[in-house]
Design a protein around this motif. Structure first.
Motif, PDB file in Angstrom:
ATOM      1  N   PRO A  55      36.166  42.186  27.429  1.00  0.00           N
ATOM      2  CA  PRO A  55      35.187  41.127  27.615  1.00  0.00           C
ATOM      3  C   PRO A  55      33.740  41.599  27.541  1.00  0.00           C
ATOM      4  N   VAL A  56      33.473  42.835  27.899  1.00  0.00           N
ATOM      5  CA  VAL A  56      32.098  43.332  27.892  1.00  0.00           C
ATOM      6  C   VAL A  56      32.087  44.785  27.479  1.00  0.00           C
ATOM      7  N   ARG A  57      30.904  45.268  27.105  1.00  0.00           N
ATOM      8  CA  ARG A  57      30.725  46.673  26.776  1.00  0.00           C
ATOM      9  C   ARG A  57      29.673  47.265  27.705  1.00  0.00           C
ATOM     10  N   LEU A  58      29.907  48.501  28.145  1.00  0.00           N
ATOM     11  CA  LEU A  58      28.972  49.158  29.043  1.00  0.00           C
ATOM     12  C   LEU A  58      28.214  50.286  28.353  1.00  0.00           C
ATOM     13  N   ALA A  59      28.415  50.438  27.044  1.00  0.00           N
ATOM     14  CA  ALA A  59      27.836  51.580  26.347  1.00  0.00           C
ATOM     15  C   ALA A  59      26.309  51.581  26.399  1.00  0.00           C
ATOM     16  N   ALA A  60      25.689  50.394  26.507  1.00  0.00           N
ATOM     17  CA  ALA A  60      24.231  50.320  26.493  1.00  0.00           C
ATOM     18  C   ALA A  60      23.609  50.598  27.854  1.00  0.00           C
ATOM     19  N   ALA A  61      24.400  50.774  28.875  1.00  0.00           N
ATOM     20  CA  ALA A  61      23.869  50.990  30.224  1.00  0.00           C
ATOM     21  C   ALA A  61      23.297  52.392  30.363  1.00  0.00           C
ATOM     22  N   ASP A  62      22.158  52.494  31.079  1.00  0.00           N
ATOM     23  CA  ASP A  62      21.584  53.799  31.413  1.00  0.00           C
ATOM     24  C   ASP A  62      22.023  54.253  32.791  1.00  0.00           C
ATOM     25  N   GLY A  63      22.521  53.335  33.585  1.00  0.00           N
ATOM     26  CA  GLY A  63      23.027  53.639  34.907  1.00  0.00           C
ATOM     27  C   GLY A  63      23.938  52.512  35.344  1.00  0.00           C
ATOM     28  N   LEU A  64      24.873  52.825  36.242  1.00  0.00           N
ATOM     29  CA  LEU A  64      25.861  51.836  36.670  1.00  0.00           C
ATOM     30  C   LEU A  64      25.998  51.852  38.182  1.00  0.00           C
ATOM     31  N   VAL A  65      25.992  50.657  38.770  1.00  0.00           N
ATOM     32  CA  VAL A  65      26.365  50.464  40.172  1.00  0.00           C
ATOM     33  C   VAL A  65      27.697  49.737  40.171  1.00  0.00           C
ATOM     34  N   ALA A  66      28.717  50.311  40.798  1.00  0.00           N
ATOM     35  CA  ALA A  66      30.056  49.721  40.805  1.00  0.00           C
ATOM     36  C   ALA A  66      30.524  49.551  42.244  1.00  0.00           C
ATOM     37  N   VAL A  67      30.788  48.296  42.637  1.00  0.00           N
ATOM     38  CA  VAL A  67      31.137  47.998  44.034  1.00  0.00           C
ATOM     39  C   VAL A  67      32.406  47.152  44.066  1.00  0.00           C
ATOM     40  N   THR A  68      33.335  47.539  44.930  1.00  0.00           N
ATOM     41  CA  THR A  68      34.595  46.827  45.061  1.00  0.00           C
ATOM     42  C   THR A  68      34.910  46.540  46.526  1.00  0.00           C
ATOM     43  N   PRO A  69      35.588  45.440  46.814  1.00  0.00           N
ATOM     44  CA  PRO A  69      36.161  45.284  48.152  1.00  0.00           C
ATOM     45  C   PRO A  69      37.400  46.163  48.268  1.00  0.00           C
ATOM     46  N   VAL A  70      37.761  46.503  49.476  1.00  0.00           N
ATOM     47  CA  VAL A  70      38.945  47.324  49.708  1.00  0.00           C
ATOM     48  C   VAL A  70      40.180  46.433  49.805  1.00  0.00           C
ATOM     49  N   PHE A  71      41.196  46.764  49.027  1.00  0.00           N
ATOM     50  CA  PHE A  71      42.489  46.101  49.096  1.00  0.00           C
ATOM     51  C   PHE A  71      43.557  47.176  49.228  1.00  0.00           C
ATOM     52  N   ALA A  72      44.395  47.068  50.253  1.00  0.00           N
ATOM     53  CA  ALA A  72      45.485  48.027  50.454  1.00  0.00           C
ATOM     54  C   ALA A  72      44.964  49.463  50.407  1.00  0.00           C
ATOM     55  N   ALA A  73      43.837  49.700  51.079  1.00  0.00           N
ATOM     56  CA  ALA A  73      43.233  51.028  51.219  1.00  0.00           C
ATOM     57  C   ALA A  73      42.766  51.613  49.898  1.00  0.00           C
ATOM     58  N   SER A  74      42.477  50.767  48.898  1.00  0.00           N
ATOM     59  CA  SER A  74      41.997  51.268  47.623  1.00  0.00           C
ATOM     60  C   SER A  74      41.097  50.208  46.989  1.00  0.00           C
TER      61      SER A  74
END
Length: 210
Positions: free
Chosen positions: A57-76
């Motif tokens: 659906p998307v491409r991240l190749a143009a990013a100079d930096g990435l912030v990635a945040v997830t909720p915790v599910f089943a300790a992961s």
């Protein structure tokens, strides 16, 4: 420059998106970049369709930096979060600085950034920053969380800044190499001394020699 922010929160509003926004704001206080927020809950159908159609659906190749945040599910990390990073181009994050974040209901899951997220992005050959930020429900409004966010944002901005995109001395030799050719772990970031990137091969050799 572009800062891409990936939030895997499912509710609206969500603490995951709140943490992602605060990490992005802390980064943008130190570097001039265009932010782009990707809400994975809005892409859930496209992500599922990819496993049948083969079109990400998307491409991240143009990013100079990435912030990635997830909720915790089943300790992961969440399944939606993992599915998204499963379908991006295998080279999209090579050499890119990544700031990790996670949210959960209890402090007992605070190591999820280390035992789940960090190995995932190391496998994707990203440069994972030393400071990852976990926010439990009781952390919001706490000064300690604000300090971790500020430190993490400054680290990401420093690696994205033009000055750090010049050549960096190799760890072992005097040969100069470009930041994007590095794959490894950023083990330290200091305001005065810059950052140190230790290639995985060197770290493995050092462990085997002990």
């Amino acid at each position: 420059m572009k800062l891409v922010v990936v939030s895997a929160g499912l509710s609206s509003p969500s603490s995951t998106r709140l943490l992602a926004d605060r990490l992005a704001a802390a980064t943008l206080r130190h570097v001039d970049a265009e932010p782009e927020v990707i809400e994975l809950r809005d892409l859930a159908t496209e992500i599922a369709q990819h496993f049948v159609t083969g079109f990400p659906p998307v491409r991240l190749a143009a990013a100079d930096g990435l912030v990635a945040v997830t909720p915790v599910f089943a300790a992961s990390y969440s399944g939606l979060f993992k599915s998204f990073f499963d379908i991006i181009d295998k080279d999209a994050l090579t050499g890119k600085p990544v700031l990790l974040g996670a949210t959960g209901g209890t402090a007992r899951h605070s190591l999820v950034t280390e035992h789940a997220l960090r190995p995932l992005f190391s496998y994707l050959r990203a440069l994972v920053l030393p400071t990852a930020v976990y926010a439990a429900s009781q952390d919001w409004g706490d000064e300690g969380l604000a300090q971790r966010i500020a430190r993490a944002g400054a680290e990401l901005a420093r690696f994205m800044a033009p000055a750090t995109r010049d050549v960096i001395p190799d760890v072992d030799t005097t040969t100069a190499i470009a930041p994007r050719s590095l794959t490894g772990a950023i083990t330290s970031v200091h305001p005065a001394d810059g950052f140190e990137v230790v290639p995985f091969e060197q770290r493995l050799a050092a462990l085997q020699a002990e």
